[in-house]
Design a protein around this motif. Sequence first.
Motif, PDB file in Angstrom:
ATOM      1  N   GLU A 170      37.677 -40.710  55.698  1.00 23.57           N
ATOM      2  CA  GLU A 170      38.476 -40.210  54.581  1.00 23.57           C
ATOM      3  C   GLU A 170      37.651 -39.265  53.717  1.00 23.57           C
ATOM      4  N   VAL A 171      36.394 -39.618  53.494  1.00 18.95           N
ATOM      5  CA  VAL A 171      35.522 -38.773  52.689  1.00 18.95           C
ATOM      6  C   VAL A 171      35.412 -37.379  53.303  1.00 18.95           C
ATOM      7  N   ALA A 172      35.309 -37.324  54.628  1.00 16.86           N
ATOM      8  CA  ALA A 172      35.152 -36.039  55.317  1.00 16.86           C
ATOM      9  C   ALA A 172      36.348 -35.123  55.100  1.00 16.86           C
ATOM     10  N   GLN A 173      37.517 -35.717  54.820  1.00 12.04           N
ATOM     11  CA  GLN A 173      38.723 -34.923  54.588  1.00 12.04           C
ATOM     12  C   GLN A 173      38.939 -34.602  53.114  1.00 12.04           C
ATOM     13  N   THR A 174      38.126 -35.186  52.258  1.00 10.37           N
ATOM     14  CA  THR A 174      38.397 -35.113  50.823  1.00 10.37           C
ATOM     15  C   THR A 174      37.365 -34.331  50.037  1.00 10.37           C
ATOM     16  N   VAL A 175      36.074 -34.548  50.319  1.00 17.78           N
ATOM     17  CA  VAL A 175      35.042 -34.059  49.413  1.00 17.78           C
ATOM     18  C   VAL A 175      34.555 -32.658  49.778  1.00 17.78           C
ATOM     19  N   ASP A 176      33.906 -32.024  48.801  1.00 19.91           N
ATOM     20  CA  ASP A 176      33.278 -30.716  48.976  1.00 19.91           C
ATOM     21  C   ASP A 176      31.762 -30.838  49.036  1.00 19.91           C
ATOM     22  N   HIS A 177      31.254 -31.899  48.413  1.00 25.99           N
ATOM     23  CA  HIS A 177      29.814 -32.069  48.221  1.00 25.99           C
ATOM     24  C   HIS A 177      29.494 -33.531  48.513  1.00 25.99           C
ATOM     25  N   VAL A 178      28.308 -33.819  49.022  1.00 27.27           N
ATOM     26  CA  VAL A 178      27.948 -35.204  49.326  1.00 27.27           C
ATOM     27  C   VAL A 178      26.584 -35.554  48.749  1.00 27.27           C
ATOM     28  N   VAL A 179      26.483 -36.811  48.325  1.00 33.25           N
ATOM     29  CA  VAL A 179      25.221 -37.406  47.918  1.00 33.25           C
ATOM     30  C   VAL A 179      25.103 -38.703  48.713  1.00 33.25           C
ATOM     31  N   ILE A 180      24.052 -38.828  49.506  1.00 34.36           N
ATOM     32  CA  ILE A 180      23.871 -40.001  50.360  1.00 34.36           C
ATOM     33  C   ILE A 180      22.641 -40.773  49.885  1.00 34.36           C
ATOM     34  N   VAL A 181      22.834 -42.070  49.643  1.00 36.34           N
ATOM     35  CA  VAL A 181      21.726 -42.911  49.167  1.00 36.34           C
ATOM     36  C   VAL A 181      21.605 -44.139  50.055  1.00 36.34           C
ATOM     37  N   HIS A 182      20.416 -44.710  50.046  1.00 37.48           N
ATOM     38  CA  HIS A 182      20.171 -45.940  50.811  1.00 37.48           C
ATOM     39  C   HIS A 182      19.044 -46.704  50.137  1.00 37.48           C
ATOM     40  N   GLU A 183      19.300 -47.982  49.836  1.00 35.27           N
ATOM     41  CA  GLU A 183      18.329 -48.847  49.182  1.00 35.27           C
ATOM     42  C   GLU A 183      17.773 -48.212  47.904  1.00 35.27           C
ATOM     43  N   GLY A 184      18.670 -47.601  47.134  1.00 32.85           N
ATOM     44  CA  GLY A 184      18.287 -47.025  45.854  1.00 32.85           C
ATOM     45  C   GLY A 184      17.533 -45.722  45.934  1.00 32.85           C
ATOM     46  N   ARG A 185      17.487 -45.117  47.116  1.00 31.74           N
ATOM     47  CA  ARG A 185      16.767 -43.859  47.283  1.00 31.74           C
ATOM     48  C   ARG A 185      17.731 -42.768  47.746  1.00 31.74           C
ATOM     49  N   LEU A 186      17.470 -41.551  47.306  1.00 33.03           N
ATOM     50  CA  LEU A 186      18.283 -40.410  47.719  1.00 33.03           C
ATOM     51  C   LEU A 186      17.880 -39.966  49.123  1.00 33.03           C
ATOM     52  N   CYS A 187      18.862 -39.881  50.012  1.00 30.24           N
ATOM     53  CA  CYS A 187      18.620 -39.414  51.379  1.00 30.24           C
ATOM     54  C   CYS A 187      19.011 -37.953  51.560  1.00 30.24           C
ATOM     55  N   HIS A 188      20.073 -37.531  50.882  1.00 29.03           N
ATOM     56  CA  HIS A 188      20.567 -36.166  51.068  1.00 29.03           C
ATOM     57  C   HIS A 188      21.522 -35.814  49.942  1.00 29.03           C
ATOM     58  N   THR A 189      21.505 -34.555  49.544  1.00 31.40           N
ATOM     59  CA  THR A 189      22.512 -34.032  48.635  1.00 31.40           C
ATOM     60  C   THR A 189      22.765 -32.569  48.978  1.00 31.40           C
ATOM     61  N   GLY A 190      24.030 -32.174  48.987  1.00 30.31           N
ATOM     62  CA  GLY A 190      24.371 -30.796  49.315  1.00 30.31           C
ATOM     63  C   GLY A 190      25.823 -30.667  49.710  1.00 30.31           C
ATOM     64  N   PRO A 191      26.265 -29.438  49.982  1.00 27.32           N
ATOM     65  CA  PRO A 191      27.658 -29.218  50.383  1.00 27.32           C
ATOM     66  C   PRO A 191      27.975 -29.942  51.693  1.00 27.32           C
ATOM     67  N   LEU A 192      29.197 -30.434  51.805  1.00 24.99           N
ATOM     68  CA  LEU A 192      29.623 -31.088  53.036  1.00 24.99           C
ATOM     69  C   LEU A 192      29.510 -30.138  54.218  1.00 24.99           C
ATOM     70  N   ALA A 193      29.760 -28.855  53.983  1.00 26.00           N
ATOM     71  CA  ALA A 193      29.745 -27.864  55.064  1.00 26.00           C
ATOM     72  C   ALA A 193      28.379 -27.743  55.726  1.00 26.00           C
ATOM     73  N   GLU A 194      27.323 -28.214  55.049  1.00 22.56           N
ATOM     74  CA  GLU A 194      25.988 -28.158  55.632  1.00 22.56           C
ATOM     75  C   GLU A 194      25.803 -29.167  56.755  1.00 22.56           C
ATOM     76  N   LEU A 195      26.675 -30.177  56.810  1.00 18.53           N
ATOM     77  CA  LEU A 195      26.556 -31.226  57.815  1.00 18.53           C
ATOM     78  C   LEU A 195      27.574 -30.983  58.921  1.00 18.53           C
TER      79      LEU A 195
END
Length: 217
Positions: A170-195
């Motif tokens: 659902e997120v893939a159909q909805t968002v423009d930008h993503v922030v991905i975190v794991h165990e309180g740490r930032l893994c990735h941030t940027g436009p969805l189109a980059e992925l």
Amino acid sequence: MTFEVPPGQITGFLGPNGAGKTTTLRMVLGLIRPTAGTALIGGRRYETLPHPRRVVGAMLEATAAHPGRRGRDHLRILAQVTGVPETRVDQVLDQVGLTEAAGRRAGGYSLGMRQRLGLAAALLGDPRVLLLDEPANGLDPAGTVWLRTLLRDLTADGRTVLISSHVLSEVAQTVDHVVIVHEGRLCHTGPLAELDDLETAFLRLTATEASASADAH
């Protein structure tokens, strides 16, 4: 964890269960005090905003309404606290599709209806920023499409929307930008189109972060 949420876009705040998404949202809203660092909205901490509920609308729990209170009355009380005209109550009820159910007690609402009531409460102050924790939870397919359209309409008006979710399809159909975190740490941030593929990237990034954390210990 350092990232920015761009205005006029829907940002997906993603991570496995226990990654720290809800905790981060609570820190932004001043409900939890961080041990270090600062969460800012438009350059200011939430508690220093002159009319915070008119600047930021938040939905962290769909069960926030008292079960014995009617939907419309729940919003009327919030309107008084927020300092917005009572006319906004019927406007947001219509906006979230709850007009016909507004006279029913919240305890008789389905989970999807409670989600809509929580969203109505978040929209009550006509805020420029929305923080929504799992807003599609409990919505049927038609409701999920409706929510997607509503969020896009809000960002088209220049509003900033941050939604936490674990439903990647659902997120893939909805968002423009993503922030991905794991165990309180930032893994990735940027436009969805980059992925190339959100699910593949999510699994790779969170697995990499988990491996790096294990190596550090």
